[in-house]
Design a protein around this motif. Structure first.
Motif, PDB file in Angstrom:
ATOM      1  N   GLY A  17       0.790  -1.227   0.000  1.00 54.54           N
ATOM      2  CA  GLY A  17       0.000   0.000   0.000  1.00 54.54           C
ATOM      3  C   GLY A  17       0.819   1.271   0.000  1.00 54.54           C
ATOM      4  N   GLY A  18       2.073   1.201   0.409  1.00 53.57           N
ATOM      5  CA  GLY A  18       2.920   2.387   0.423  1.00 53.57           C
ATOM      6  C   GLY A  18       2.740   3.195   1.692  1.00 53.57           C
ATOM      7  N   ALA A  19       3.049   4.493   1.599  1.00 59.32           N
ATOM      8  CA  ALA A  19       3.049   5.368   2.774  1.00 59.32           C
ATOM      9  C   ALA A  19       1.657   5.516   3.396  1.00 59.32           C
ATOM     10  CB  ALA A  19       3.594   6.744   2.394  1.00 59.32           C
ATOM     11  N   ASP A  20       0.624   5.578   2.561  1.00 59.92           N
ATOM     12  CA  ASP A  20      -0.742   5.748   3.079  1.00 59.92           C
ATOM     13  C   ASP A  20      -1.529   4.436   2.992  1.00 59.92           C
ATOM     14  OD1 ASP A  20      -0.842   5.733   0.340  1.00 59.92           O
ATOM     15  OD2 ASP A  20      -2.438   7.226   0.201  1.00 59.92           O
ATOM     16  N   ALA A  21      -0.906   3.344   3.372  1.00 62.11           N
ATOM     17  CA  ALA A  21      -1.518   2.018   3.221  1.00 62.11           C
ATOM     18  C   ALA A  21      -2.824   1.893   4.013  1.00 62.11           C
ATOM     19  CB  ALA A  21      -0.544   0.937   3.655  1.00 62.11           C
ATOM     20  N   ARG A  22      -2.881   2.463   5.195  1.00 58.53           N
ATOM     21  CA  ARG A  22      -4.077   2.315   6.024  1.00 58.53           C
ATOM     22  C   ARG A  22      -5.235   3.174   5.524  1.00 58.53           C
ATOM     23  NH1 ARG A  22      -0.340   0.105   8.692  1.00 58.53           N
ATOM     24  NH2 ARG A  22      -0.529  -1.186  10.517  1.00 58.53           N
ATOM     25  N   GLU A  23      -4.973   4.124   4.645  1.00 54.58           N
ATOM     26  CA  GLU A  23      -6.016   4.954   4.046  1.00 54.58           C
ATOM     27  C   GLU A  23      -6.528   4.375   2.728  1.00 54.58           C
ATOM     28  OE1 GLU A  23      -7.333   7.485   5.665  1.00 54.58           O
ATOM     29  OE2 GLU A  23      -5.939   6.996   7.277  1.00 54.58           O
ATOM     30  N   ARG A  24      -5.827   3.431   2.168  1.00 58.40           N
ATOM     31  CA  ARG A  24      -6.235   2.837   0.890  1.00 58.40           C
ATOM     32  C   ARG A  24      -7.261   1.736   1.121  1.00 58.40           C
ATOM     33  NH1 ARG A  24      -1.775   2.303  -3.587  1.00 58.40           N
ATOM     34  NH2 ARG A  24      -0.883   4.358  -3.417  1.00 58.40           N
ATOM     35  N   PRO A  25      -8.126   1.522   0.137  1.00 58.60           N
ATOM     36  CA  PRO A  25      -9.051   0.401   0.255  1.00 58.60           C
ATOM     37  C   PRO A  25      -8.311  -0.928   0.111  1.00 58.60           C
ATOM     38  CG  PRO A  25      -9.441   1.633  -1.778  1.00 58.60           C
ATOM     39  CD  PRO A  25      -8.379   2.341  -1.033  1.00 58.60           C
ATOM     40  N   VAL A  26      -8.754  -1.919   0.853  1.00 58.48           N
ATOM     41  CA  VAL A  26      -8.183  -3.260   0.785  1.00 58.48           C
ATOM     42  C   VAL A  26      -9.267  -4.192   0.263  1.00 58.48           C
ATOM     43  CG1 VAL A  26      -7.140  -5.147   2.095  1.00 58.48           C
ATOM     44  CG2 VAL A  26      -6.621  -2.781   2.701  1.00 58.48           C
ATOM     45  N   PHE A  27      -9.004  -4.815  -0.876  1.00 60.55           N
ATOM     46  CA  PHE A  27      -9.948  -5.751  -1.467  1.00 60.55           C
ATOM     47  C   PHE A  27      -9.565  -7.157  -1.047  1.00 60.55           C
ATOM     48  CE2 PHE A  27     -11.110  -3.041  -5.447  1.00 60.55           C
ATOM     49  CZ  PHE A  27     -11.697  -2.118  -4.617  1.00 60.55           C
ATOM     50  N   VAL A  28     -10.491  -7.863  -0.424  1.00 59.06           N
ATOM     51  CA  VAL A  28     -10.274  -9.244  -0.017  1.00 59.06           C
ATOM     52  C   VAL A  28     -11.061 -10.127  -0.975  1.00 59.06           C
ATOM     53  CG1 VAL A  28     -10.501 -10.937   1.839  1.00 59.06           C
ATOM     54  CG2 VAL A  28      -9.950  -8.564   2.382  1.00 59.06           C
ATOM     55  N   ARG A  29     -10.335 -10.916  -1.754  1.00 60.62           N
ATOM     56  CA  ARG A  29     -10.943 -11.847  -2.708  1.00 60.62           C
ATOM     57  C   ARG A  29     -10.704 -13.247  -2.150  1.00 60.62           C
ATOM     58  NH1 ARG A  29      -8.097 -12.525  -7.160  1.00 60.62           N
ATOM     59  NH2 ARG A  29      -9.857 -13.067  -8.462  1.00 60.62           N
ATOM     60  N   ALA A  30     -11.758 -13.997  -1.960  1.00 68.98           N
ATOM     61  CA  ALA A  30     -11.621 -15.355  -1.433  1.00 68.98           C
ATOM     62  C   ALA A  30     -12.353 -16.327  -2.340  1.00 68.98           C
ATOM     63  CB  ALA A  30     -12.177 -15.437  -0.016  1.00 68.98           C
ATOM     64  N   ASP A  31     -11.754 -17.471  -2.537  1.00 74.97           N
ATOM     65  CA  ASP A  31     -12.398 -18.530  -3.304  1.00 74.97           C
ATOM     66  C   ASP A  31     -13.682 -18.932  -2.574  1.00 74.97           C
ATOM     67  OD1 ASP A  31     -12.979 -21.313  -4.279  1.00 74.97           O
ATOM     68  OD2 ASP A  31     -11.193 -20.897  -5.470  1.00 74.97           O
ATOM     69  N   GLY A  32     -14.711 -19.265  -3.326  1.00 74.33           N
ATOM     70  CA  GLY A  32     -15.988 -19.645  -2.725  1.00 74.33           C
ATOM     71  C   GLY A  32     -15.893 -20.889  -1.859  1.00 74.33           C
ATOM     72  N   ARG A  33     -14.886 -21.714  -2.114  1.00 67.66           N
ATOM     73  CA  ARG A  33     -14.698 -22.937  -1.328  1.00 67.66           C
ATOM     74  C   ARG A  33     -13.621 -22.778  -0.264  1.00 67.66           C
ATOM     75  NH1 ARG A  33     -14.682 -25.744  -7.002  1.00 67.66           N
ATOM     76  NH2 ARG A  33     -13.202 -24.080  -7.140  1.00 67.66           N
ATOM     77  N   ALA A  34     -13.128 -21.553  -0.077  1.00 68.35           N
ATOM     78  CA  ALA A  34     -12.132 -21.304   0.973  1.00 68.35           C
ATOM     79  C   ALA A  34     -12.802 -21.430   2.337  1.00 68.35           C
ATOM     80  CB  ALA A  34     -11.539 -19.907   0.817  1.00 68.35           C
ATOM     81  N   PRO A  35     -12.059 -21.871   3.336  1.00 70.29           N
ATOM     82  CA  PRO A  35     -12.649 -21.959   4.683  1.00 70.29           C
ATOM     83  C   PRO A  35     -13.070 -20.569   5.177  1.00 70.29           C
ATOM     84  CG  PRO A  35     -10.467 -22.985   4.617  1.00 70.29           C
ATOM     85  CD  PRO A  35     -10.680 -22.332   3.300  1.00 70.29           C
ATOM     86  N   TYR A  36     -14.259 -20.487   5.702  1.00 71.04           N
ATOM     87  CA  TYR A  36     -14.781 -19.216   6.205  1.00 71.04           C
ATOM     88  C   TYR A  36     -13.878 -18.664   7.305  1.00 71.04           C
ATOM     89  CZ  TYR A  36     -17.937 -15.822   8.276  1.00 71.04           C
ATOM     90  OH  TYR A  36     -18.490 -14.672   8.769  1.00 71.04           O
ATOM     91  N   GLN A  37     -13.309 -19.535   8.079  1.00 73.09           N
ATOM     92  CA  GLN A  37     -12.427 -19.121   9.167  1.00 73.09           C
ATOM     93  C   GLN A  37     -11.211 -18.360   8.628  1.00 73.09           C
ATOM     94  OE1 GLN A  37     -10.818 -22.311  11.479  1.00 73.09           O
ATOM     95  NE2 GLN A  37      -9.767 -20.966  12.909  1.00 73.09           N
ATOM     96  N   ALA A  38     -10.658 -18.794   7.508  1.00 75.89           N
ATOM     97  CA  ALA A  38      -9.491 -18.123   6.937  1.00 75.89           C
ATOM     98  C   ALA A  38      -9.847 -16.703   6.497  1.00 75.89           C
ATOM     99  CB  ALA A  38      -8.950 -18.921   5.753  1.00 75.89           C
ATOM    100  N   VAL A  39     -10.996 -16.543   5.868  1.00 73.89           N
ATOM    101  CA  VAL A  39     -11.430 -15.226   5.410  1.00 73.89           C
ATOM    102  C   VAL A  39     -11.709 -14.322   6.609  1.00 73.89           C
ATOM    103  CG1 VAL A  39     -13.160 -13.972   4.079  1.00 73.89           C
ATOM    104  CG2 VAL A  39     -12.410 -16.230   3.319  1.00 73.89           C
ATOM    105  N   ALA A  40     -12.416 -14.829   7.599  1.00 73.43           N
ATOM    106  CA  ALA A  40     -12.754 -14.038   8.783  1.00 73.43           C
ATOM    107  C   ALA A  40     -11.496 -13.635   9.557  1.00 73.43           C
ATOM    108  CB  ALA A  40     -13.700 -14.831   9.683  1.00 73.43           C
ATOM    109  N   ARG A  41     -10.532 -14.540   9.663  1.00 66.32           N
ATOM    110  CA  ARG A  41      -9.290 -14.229  10.383  1.00 66.32           C
ATOM    111  C   ARG A  41      -8.500 -13.137   9.669  1.00 66.32           C
ATOM    112  NH1 ARG A  41      -5.671 -19.069  11.301  1.00 66.32           N
ATOM    113  NH2 ARG A  41      -4.538 -17.583  12.583  1.00 66.32           N
TER     114      ARG A  41
END
Length: 155
Positions: free
Chosen positions: A103-127
């Protein structure tokens, strides 16, 4: 007199012919516009395909697309729970540092896109989302594939 009349009409025809043979000084922009529209369509189709290199099968939802003003940091989670920043794999312990580096210098101000496979464990995405939120990343977006018309029975 007949000759004068014939000569007069012949001269008029000659003038018309000369005006028809003048070169056009206008530029025809129609082919240029056609080519530009084709290039625009090609770039509009190919640009989203170049953003992330991890193949995932995104879950289907009826939510609309999110408008991103800044260049987002993309995190992908595959079906085995492996975490990727962009197209490079990262460990659970190095997740926050890798997102901050991406993200660089302003990483916490940038949007973060979380892409998860539909068959990924829900726990991994939530964590992953919980860890990012606890580390100060507030613009978290869960990316899904929009379904044309899905009923609860299909979900």
């Amino acid at each position: 007199m007949a000759m004068g009349a014939a000569g007069g009409t012949g001269g008029g025809r000659g003038r018309r012919r000369r005006s028809r043979k003048k070169p056009l000084s206008e530029i025809n922009v129609t082919p240029l516009v056609d080519v530009m529209l084709v290039l625009l369509i090609i770039f509009m189709i190919s640009a989203p395909l170049l953003t992330v290199g991890v193949p995932l099968e995104l879950p289907k939802t009826e939510a609309s697309a999110v408008d991103a003003s800044n260049e987002p940091v993309t995190i992908s989670i595959d079906r085995d729970g492996a975490i990727f920043i962009g197209d490079s794999e990262t460990s659970w312990d190095g997740l926050i540092q890798a997102v901050a580096d991406q993200g660089g210098a302003d990483a916490r101000e940038r949007p973060v896109f979380v892409r998860a496979d539909g068959r990924a464990p829900y726990q991994a995405v939530a964590r992953v989302m919980a860890r990012l939120s606890a580390s100060g990343f507030t613009k978290l977006n869960l990316i899904t594939d929009t379904a044309a018309s899905s009923t609860p029975a299909e979900l």
